[in-house]
Design a protein around this motif. Structure first.
Motif, PDB file in Angstrom:
ATOM      1  N   GLU A  43     -50.527 -17.544  57.896  1.00  0.00           N
ATOM      2  CA  GLU A  43     -50.332 -16.597  56.796  1.00  0.00           C
ATOM      3  C   GLU A  43     -48.876 -16.236  56.546  1.00  0.00           C
ATOM      4  O   GLU A  43     -48.522 -15.861  55.423  1.00  0.00           O
ATOM      5  CB  GLU A  43     -51.135 -15.322  57.086  1.00  0.00           C
ATOM      6  CG  GLU A  43     -52.638 -15.579  57.239  1.00  0.00           C
ATOM      7  CD  GLU A  43     -53.372 -14.455  57.953  1.00  0.00           C
ATOM      8  OE1 GLU A  43     -52.694 -13.467  58.337  1.00  0.00           O
ATOM      9  OE2 GLU A  43     -54.602 -14.557  58.129  1.00  0.00           O
ATOM     10  N   THR A  44     -48.029 -16.341  57.549  1.00  0.00           N
ATOM     11  CA  THR A  44     -46.636 -15.929  57.399  1.00  0.00           C
ATOM     12  C   THR A  44     -45.712 -16.976  57.985  1.00  0.00           C
ATOM     13  O   THR A  44     -46.052 -17.647  58.966  1.00  0.00           O
ATOM     14  CB  THR A  44     -46.366 -14.579  58.100  1.00  0.00           C
ATOM     15  OG1 THR A  44     -46.574 -14.733  59.513  1.00  0.00           O
ATOM     16  CG2 THR A  44     -47.291 -13.492  57.580  1.00  0.00           C
ATOM     17  N   GLY A  45     -44.541 -17.102  57.414  1.00  0.00           N
ATOM     18  CA  GLY A  45     -43.579 -18.087  57.893  1.00  0.00           C
ATOM     19  C   GLY A  45     -43.082 -17.813  59.289  1.00  0.00           C
ATOM     20  O   GLY A  45     -42.816 -18.747  60.057  1.00  0.00           O
ATOM     21  N   ASP A  46     -42.973 -16.529  59.657  1.00  0.00           N
ATOM     22  CA  ASP A  46     -42.469 -16.200  60.989  1.00  0.00           C
ATOM     23  C   ASP A  46     -43.577 -15.946  62.001  1.00  0.00           C
ATOM     24  O   ASP A  46     -43.307 -15.663  63.170  1.00  0.00           O
ATOM     25  CB  ASP A  46     -41.528 -14.995  60.935  1.00  0.00           C
ATOM     26  CG  ASP A  46     -42.219 -13.712  60.458  1.00  0.00           C
ATOM     27  OD1 ASP A  46     -43.453 -13.725  60.223  1.00  0.00           O
ATOM     28  OD2 ASP A  46     -41.528 -12.685  60.309  1.00  0.00           O
ATOM     29  N   GLY A  47     -44.854 -16.066  61.565  1.00  0.00           N
ATOM     30  CA  GLY A  47     -45.971 -15.904  62.482  1.00  0.00           C
ATOM     31  C   GLY A  47     -46.271 -14.487  62.888  1.00  0.00           C
ATOM     32  O   GLY A  47     -47.104 -14.260  63.784  1.00  0.00           O
ATOM     33  N   ALA A 107     -45.996 -12.472  71.307  1.00  0.00           N
ATOM     34  CA  ALA A 107     -47.133 -12.409  72.240  1.00  0.00           C
ATOM     35  C   ALA A 107     -47.208 -13.671  73.084  1.00  0.00           C
ATOM     36  O   ALA A 107     -47.480 -13.613  74.295  1.00  0.00           O
ATOM     37  CB  ALA A 107     -48.428 -12.213  71.460  1.00  0.00           C
ATOM     38  N   ILE A 108     -46.961 -14.839  72.466  1.00  0.00           N
ATOM     39  CA  ILE A 108     -46.958 -16.095  73.224  1.00  0.00           C
ATOM     40  C   ILE A 108     -45.836 -16.088  74.255  1.00  0.00           C
ATOM     41  O   ILE A 108     -46.032 -16.474  75.413  1.00  0.00           O
ATOM     42  CB  ILE A 108     -46.828 -17.296  72.271  1.00  0.00           C
ATOM     43  CG1 ILE A 108     -48.118 -17.477  71.461  1.00  0.00           C
ATOM     44  CG2 ILE A 108     -46.496 -18.571  73.053  1.00  0.00           C
ATOM     45  CD1 ILE A 108     -48.050 -18.574  70.418  1.00  0.00           C
ATOM     46  N   LEU A 116     -48.611 -24.943  68.781  1.00  0.00           N
ATOM     47  CA  LEU A 116     -47.233 -25.319  69.104  1.00  0.00           C
ATOM     48  C   LEU A 116     -46.242 -24.798  68.083  1.00  0.00           C
ATOM     49  O   LEU A 116     -45.060 -24.614  68.399  1.00  0.00           O
ATOM     50  CB  LEU A 116     -47.113 -26.831  69.250  1.00  0.00           C
ATOM     51  CG  LEU A 116     -47.700 -27.409  70.538  1.00  0.00           C
ATOM     52  CD1 LEU A 116     -47.450 -28.914  70.603  1.00  0.00           C
ATOM     53  CD2 LEU A 116     -47.111 -26.735  71.780  1.00  0.00           C
ATOM     54  N   GLN A 117     -46.697 -24.541  66.852  1.00  0.00           N
ATOM     55  CA  GLN A 117     -45.815 -23.859  65.912  1.00  0.00           C
ATOM     56  C   GLN A 117     -45.472 -22.465  66.439  1.00  0.00           C
ATOM     57  O   GLN A 117     -44.326 -22.015  66.358  1.00  0.00           O
ATOM     58  CB  GLN A 117     -46.480 -23.772  64.543  1.00  0.00           C
ATOM     59  CG  GLN A 117     -46.626 -25.108  63.837  1.00  0.00           C
ATOM     60  CD  GLN A 117     -47.325 -24.985  62.507  1.00  0.00           C
ATOM     61  OE1 GLN A 117     -47.017 -24.091  61.713  1.00  0.00           O
ATOM     62  NE2 GLN A 117     -48.302 -25.860  62.249  1.00  0.00           N
ATOM     63  N   GLY A 118     -46.484 -21.790  66.997  1.00  0.00           N
ATOM     64  CA  GLY A 118     -46.232 -20.481  67.587  1.00  0.00           C
ATOM     65  C   GLY A 118     -45.335 -20.565  68.810  1.00  0.00           C
ATOM     66  O   GLY A 118     -44.461 -19.709  69.022  1.00  0.00           O
ATOM     67  N   VAL A 119     -45.543 -21.601  69.624  1.00  0.00           N
ATOM     68  CA  VAL A 119     -44.691 -21.782  70.802  1.00  0.00           C
ATOM     69  C   VAL A 119     -43.248 -22.030  70.379  1.00  0.00           C
ATOM     70  O   VAL A 119     -42.302 -21.456  70.945  1.00  0.00           O
ATOM     71  CB  VAL A 119     -45.214 -22.945  71.668  1.00  0.00           C
ATOM     72  CG1 VAL A 119     -44.226 -23.279  72.780  1.00  0.00           C
ATOM     73  CG2 VAL A 119     -46.574 -22.605  72.262  1.00  0.00           C
ATOM     74  N   ALA A 120     -43.046 -22.891  69.366  1.00  0.00           N
ATOM     75  CA  ALA A 120     -41.690 -23.164  68.895  1.00  0.00           C
ATOM     76  C   ALA A 120     -41.016 -21.891  68.396  1.00  0.00           C
ATOM     77  O   ALA A 120     -39.852 -21.615  68.727  1.00  0.00           O
ATOM     78  CB  ALA A 120     -41.736 -24.226  67.797  1.00  0.00           C
ATOM     79  N   LEU A 121     -41.735 -21.099  67.609  1.00  0.00           N
ATOM     80  CA  LEU A 121     -41.168 -19.844  67.133  1.00  0.00           C
ATOM     81  C   LEU A 121     -40.860 -18.900  68.290  1.00  0.00           C
ATOM     82  O   LEU A 121     -39.860 -18.164  68.263  1.00  0.00           O
ATOM     83  CB  LEU A 121     -42.135 -19.175  66.143  1.00  0.00           C
ATOM     84  CG  LEU A 121     -42.276 -19.872  64.785  1.00  0.00           C
ATOM     85  CD1 LEU A 121     -43.461 -19.289  64.021  1.00  0.00           C
ATOM     86  CD2 LEU A 121     -40.993 -19.732  63.970  1.00  0.00           C
ATOM     87  N   GLU A 151     -37.613 -19.522  69.636  1.00  0.00           N
ATOM     88  CA  GLU A 151     -36.558 -19.259  68.649  1.00  0.00           C
ATOM     89  C   GLU A 151     -35.952 -20.546  68.098  1.00  0.00           C
ATOM     90  O   GLU A 151     -34.733 -20.678  67.958  1.00  0.00           O
ATOM     91  CB  GLU A 151     -35.486 -18.346  69.244  1.00  0.00           C
ATOM     92  CG  GLU A 151     -36.053 -17.011  69.682  1.00  0.00           C
ATOM     93  CD  GLU A 151     -35.013 -16.077  70.266  1.00  0.00           C
ATOM     94  OE1 GLU A 151     -34.038 -16.591  70.855  1.00  0.00           O
ATOM     95  OE2 GLU A 151     -35.177 -14.852  70.139  1.00  0.00           O
ATOM     96  N   THR A 152     -36.843 -21.502  67.801  1.00  0.00           N
ATOM     97  CA  THR A 152     -36.430 -22.728  67.145  1.00  0.00           C
ATOM     98  C   THR A 152     -37.308 -22.946  65.931  1.00  0.00           C
ATOM     99  O   THR A 152     -38.205 -22.142  65.646  1.00  0.00           O
ATOM    100  CB  THR A 152     -36.500 -23.922  68.114  1.00  0.00           C
ATOM    101  OG1 THR A 152     -35.882 -25.062  67.512  1.00  0.00           O
ATOM    102  CG2 THR A 152     -37.931 -24.255  68.488  1.00  0.00           C
ATOM    103  N   ASP A 153     -37.068 -24.018  65.176  1.00  0.00           N
ATOM    104  CA  ASP A 153     -37.860 -24.311  63.999  1.00  0.00           C
ATOM    105  C   ASP A 153     -39.337 -24.427  64.356  1.00  0.00           C
ATOM    106  O   ASP A 153     -39.689 -25.032  65.381  1.00  0.00           O
ATOM    107  CB  ASP A 153     -37.372 -25.624  63.372  1.00  0.00           C
ATOM    108  CG  ASP A 153     -38.151 -25.975  62.125  1.00  0.00           C
ATOM    109  OD1 ASP A 153     -37.794 -25.474  61.044  1.00  0.00           O
ATOM    110  OD2 ASP A 153     -39.126 -26.751  62.236  1.00  0.00           O
ATOM    111  N   ARG A 154     -40.197 -23.865  63.519  1.00  0.00           N
ATOM    112  CA  ARG A 154     -41.617 -23.817  63.876  1.00  0.00           C
ATOM    113  C   ARG A 154     -42.239 -25.200  64.004  1.00  0.00           C
ATOM    114  O   ARG A 154     -43.251 -25.376  64.668  1.00  0.00           O
ATOM    115  CB  ARG A 154     -42.412 -22.948  62.904  1.00  0.00           C
ATOM    116  CG  ARG A 154     -42.557 -23.484  61.510  1.00  0.00           C
ATOM    117  CD  ARG A 154     -43.384 -22.520  60.640  1.00  0.00           C
ATOM    118  NE  ARG A 154     -44.762 -22.455  61.075  1.00  0.00           N
ATOM    119  CZ  ARG A 154     -45.592 -21.415  60.818  1.00  0.00           C
ATOM    120  NH1 ARG A 154     -45.154 -20.370  60.141  1.00  0.00           N
ATOM    121  NH2 ARG A 154     -46.843 -21.444  61.218  1.00  0.00           N
TER     122      ARG A 154
END
Length: 310
Positions: A14-18, A24-25, A148-153, A156-159
């Motif tokens: 839903e959001t670009g920054d999660g 939380a991750i 993994l998009q959440g893990v990348a965020l 603090e790197t590109d999602r």
């Protein structure tokens, strides 16, 4: 109840920054490397169909299951006693059936002899088995990509940092069956002995039987009981290595103390064999490797047929 956190992945869609998901991750990965997720996208219908097909297969005679015994490509049925975790005194009291990325024999990587690559095998009966597991494999890959998009965020790197590493993923999905365990086998007999997972990230569905236990850094062995609508997620050794130890790969085990058999479906959602893994990506120190080199070494330590092959 569980001491492990529950994280809803829905905000990642839903959001670009999660939203609050990356934080939380990060907290869960740094604390103990285990958490539950909701909003993963696997439907109740898919879970029910796959569970029914798996139990139908596992409860059949050994002679029938042996027709799809594990191949050199690490696909198919693994018999009771075929897996022993490194350092364990006894083999695991489980059977499992594994599928991976389905590649024909003339695929360039298969033809070149790249380990862990090749075609899947499926039983003729039950007929529902193959379509259920192929659907699960696709759906859990979508969940793994979102996770993994959440893990990348959280790092603090590109999602989409991890996505280029997954061109031909080493994704392995296992239906794991724990038959009723005779009491005389003793307390040192595990369904899965204490171990850490080999790869980057694991997504686990478990039935209502319970039995999963996690080594909490402060509280010792704690239960990770089934919670309806969730998957259990944990970091593996490759994640710990890639992040320079920042994200934990935590020992866990499973015991079947239930009066009946137990089923879980685990997916090791790992990068392509040749994907580079360098702790410098996340500002950490450590030796660079590839995903395949790391994972293959661990598999060879733990599975009987791989020891024979090597």
């Amino acid at each position: 109840m569980t001491a492990l956190p529950v994280i809803d992945l829905s905000p990642l869609r839903e959001t670009g920054d999660g939203g609050q998901v990356p934080a939380a991750i990060r907290a869960a990965m740094e604390a103990h490397g285990f958490f539950y997720v909701t909003g993963h996208g696997l439907s109740g219908d898919l879970i029910a169909r796959t569970r029914a097909a798996a139990l139908d297969f596992f409860r059949r005679p050994v002679e029938e299951k042996r027709k799809v015994a594990v191949t050199k490509h690490h696909r198919g049925w693994n018999a009771l006693g075929d897996a022993r975790m490194y350092g364990a005194e006894k083999p695991d009291y489980k059977e499992f059936f594994q599928v991976g990325l389905d590649l024909p024999l003339d695929d360039p990587d298969v033809a070149a002899g790249q380990p862990l690559r090749g075609p899947n095998v499926f039983p003729d009966e039950p007929t529902a088995f193959r379509p259920a597991f192929e659907a699960w494999f696709r759906a859990i890959a979508e969940a793994g990509d979102l996770l993994l998009q959440g893990v990348a965020l959280s790092l603090e790197t590109d999602r989409h940092f991890f996505r280029p590493h997954y061109g031909k993923p080493l994704q392995r999905t296992q239906a794991v069956w724990y038959p009723r365990q005779p009491m005389e086998l003793g307390e040192d007999q595990f369904g899965v002995a204490p171990h850490t997972d080999f790869g980057l990230i694991t997504l686990l569905w478990q039935d209502g039987s319970g039995g999963l236990e996690v080594l909490h850094p402060n509280d010792g062995w704690i239960a990770a009981p089934p919670a309806e609508g969730t998957l259990v997620v944990n970091a593996g050794d490759l994640m710990q290595r890639w992040t320079g130890g920042r994200y934990r790969s935590t020992p866990h085990r499973a015991r079947n103390r239930h009066v009946d058999d137990r089923l879980s479906i685990a997916t090791f959602y790992d990068p392509a064999f040749t994907a580079p893994v360098d702790p410098a990506d996340f500002g950490a120190e450590g030796e660079a490797t590839t995903a395949g080199e790391h994972i293959l070494g661990r598999i060879n330590e733990s599975f009987g047929y791989r020891k024979k092959a090597s």
